[in-house]
Each structure stands twice: as C-alpha cells, then as structure tokens.
Design an enzyme around this catalytic site. Structure first.
Site, PDB file in Angstrom:
ATOM      1  N   LYS A  83     159.077  91.714  89.359  1.00  0.00           N
ATOM      2  CA  LYS A  83     159.514  92.717  88.383  1.00  0.00           C
ATOM      3  C   LYS A  83     160.453  92.037  87.396  1.00  0.00           C
ATOM      4  CE  LYS A  83     160.802  97.595  88.971  1.00  0.00           C
ATOM      5  NZ  LYS A  83     161.588  98.493  89.839  1.00  0.00           N
TER       6      LYS A  83
HETATM    7  O1  G3P Z   1     162.767 101.719  90.147  1.00  0.00           O
HETATM    8  C1  G3P Z   1     163.094 102.136  88.884  1.00  0.00           C
HETATM    9  C2  G3P Z   1     163.302 103.615  88.689  1.00  0.00           C
HETATM   10  O2  G3P Z   1     162.381 104.354  89.419  1.00  0.00           O
HETATM   11  C3  G3P Z   1     164.719 104.091  88.782  1.00  0.00           C
HETATM   12  O3  G3P Z   1     164.848 105.477  88.861  1.00  0.00           O
HETATM   13  O4  G3P Z   1     166.189 107.506  89.313  1.00  0.00           O
HETATM   14  O5  G3P Z   1     167.342 105.302  88.984  1.00  0.00           O
HETATM   15  O6  G3P Z   1     166.303 106.473  87.069  1.00  0.00           O
HETATM   16  P1  G3P Z   1     166.249 106.224  88.532  1.00  0.00           P
END
Ligand code: G3P
Length: 217
Positions: A83
């Site tokens: 990633k």
């Molecule tokens: O893995 C990346 C993403 O899904 C992060 O989500 O909830 O931290 O905005 P969030």
C-alpha cells in the site's frame, strides 16, 4: 463485490474468514498501532489466515525508501499487497512495483483525477476514502461514481476499493455503483447480516416448530 476487512485484529479476521465471505484484508499504520502488534509479525499472521490480498502500507515518504520497505514487506508472503500513498513518490513506487508484478494498493485517494493517475501507474487497487469525504462535507459516493465512469471509459484493470466505510449504506451504495471491492471495519461487515425482520421471523418459526414436537435429527 469483494469484501475486505479493515483491521489488524487477528480474532476479528479469523471470525470473518470462517464465514467464507472474506476476500482480503487491509491495514494501515493507524490500525497496526491500534493492534499493539509488531507490523511484520502481524502481517505474516494475517497472510496465513486469508488467501486474498493483504494490504501492508509503506511509511517512507520518498520513492527510494518506499522501494526498500516494499522489498521487506513483499517477502512476508505471496498475498501481500503493498500500500502506497497517493503522492508523486507513491505513484513512482506503484509503477515500479506493478511493473515487477507486485500487487499495489494506492491509498488516501480523494479525487477522480488522483484515481486516474493511480490507474496509469498500474495500481491493482485504488482506495478512495468515502467516510472521510463525507466528514468534510462532500459526498463520497459521487467520487466512486466518477472513478467507475473513468475506469470503464478506458477499460482500466485497477479495482475500485471503497475505503473508510462507516456503515452498511456505504456498502449498498458502492455495490449499486459497481465498485469492485469494499473494505470495512468488522462491525460494519457483521451489521450486513442483520435485519430485525429476520430475527423476528426466526423467533416466530421457532415458536411454531416447538408446537409440532418434532425434530429433524
Ligand atoms: O484503511 C483506510 C481506511 O479504510 C480508513 O478509514 O475510518 O480511518 O477513515 P477511516
């Protein structure tokens, strides 16, 4: 639509893998920190639970160091997907890794133009963050629609991986648009199974079945 779980919690991953509906896992530095585990160790453990792609994120910001980190991470298992952030250095790294046949997930995507760049760099997955989009007064699903249109216009093979999913409506909307993958926290995936009328229906059937005095086994 493929389902990835967005966590580095081993028990949660095992639990969902047991349903047979889990296609992969995504992690990020915040999720690794939350797990309290050693990054390489926990990544290896996750790769042993699921056959599908397991995203492991580089933390360097320059291309040369990203490549070195990717080299370490991709040796962990064949299903590691590197990633990288959506930056110039991230996309340089994406191009180099994808040319060598390594899976790459380009993360922190917030515009359709960024998604176009990632596809041109050969990304296996583009991760638009719909929840964070919504948090900032935009409609995350507009972004998914735009990316779907652009990728279809040019037959890009890059898969749209809807990330930062906060609730089941995000999953439904992403599926209607035709996103290839969604990654969500374990709770959101568990919520997909639930419906109050399913519970009520089971309750009614069980009560009536008990009245018959029969057993199937
Ligand atoms: O893995 C990346 C993403 O899904 C992060 O989500 O909830 O931290 O905005 P969030």
């Amino acid at each position: 639509m493929k389902f990835f779980v967005d966590t580095a919690e081993i028990e949660a991953i095992r639990d969902l893998a047991a349903t047979g509906l889990l296609d992969g896992v995504t992690t990020n530095p915040s999720l690794i920190a939350k797990s309290g585990r050693d990054f390489k160790e926990v990544t290896a453990e996750i790769c042993g639970i699921v056959d599908g792609p397991v995203s492991a994120e580089v933390v360097a910001l320059d291309h040369a160091t990203m490549m070195k980190e990717a080299e370490v991470l991709r040796k962990i298992a064949d299903n590691v997907c590197i990633k990288v952030p959506l930056t110039v250095d991230g996309l340089k790294t994406c191009k180099a890794l994808s040319s060598e046949g390594t899976m790459v997930n380009v993360t922190l995507c917030f515009s359709a133009n960024q998604a176009l760049l990632a596809a041109k760099a050969g990304a296996s997955f583009i991760s638009p963050f719909v929840g964070r989009h919504d948090d900032n007064g935009f409609d995350g699903m507009d972004l998914i629609e735009d990316i779907r249109l652009i990728y279809d216009n040019y037959n890009f093979a890059t898969e749209i991986l809807v990330a930062s999913v906060r609730h089941t409506t995000h999953v439904l909307q992403a599926a209607k648009i035709g996103a290839d993958v969604m990654t969500a926290p374990p709770k959101v995936i568990h919520d997909l199974f639930k419906h109050v009328l399913t519970d009520k229906g089971i309750e009614g059937f069980m009560a009536d079945w008990a009245k018959t005095g029969q057993s199937i086994l």
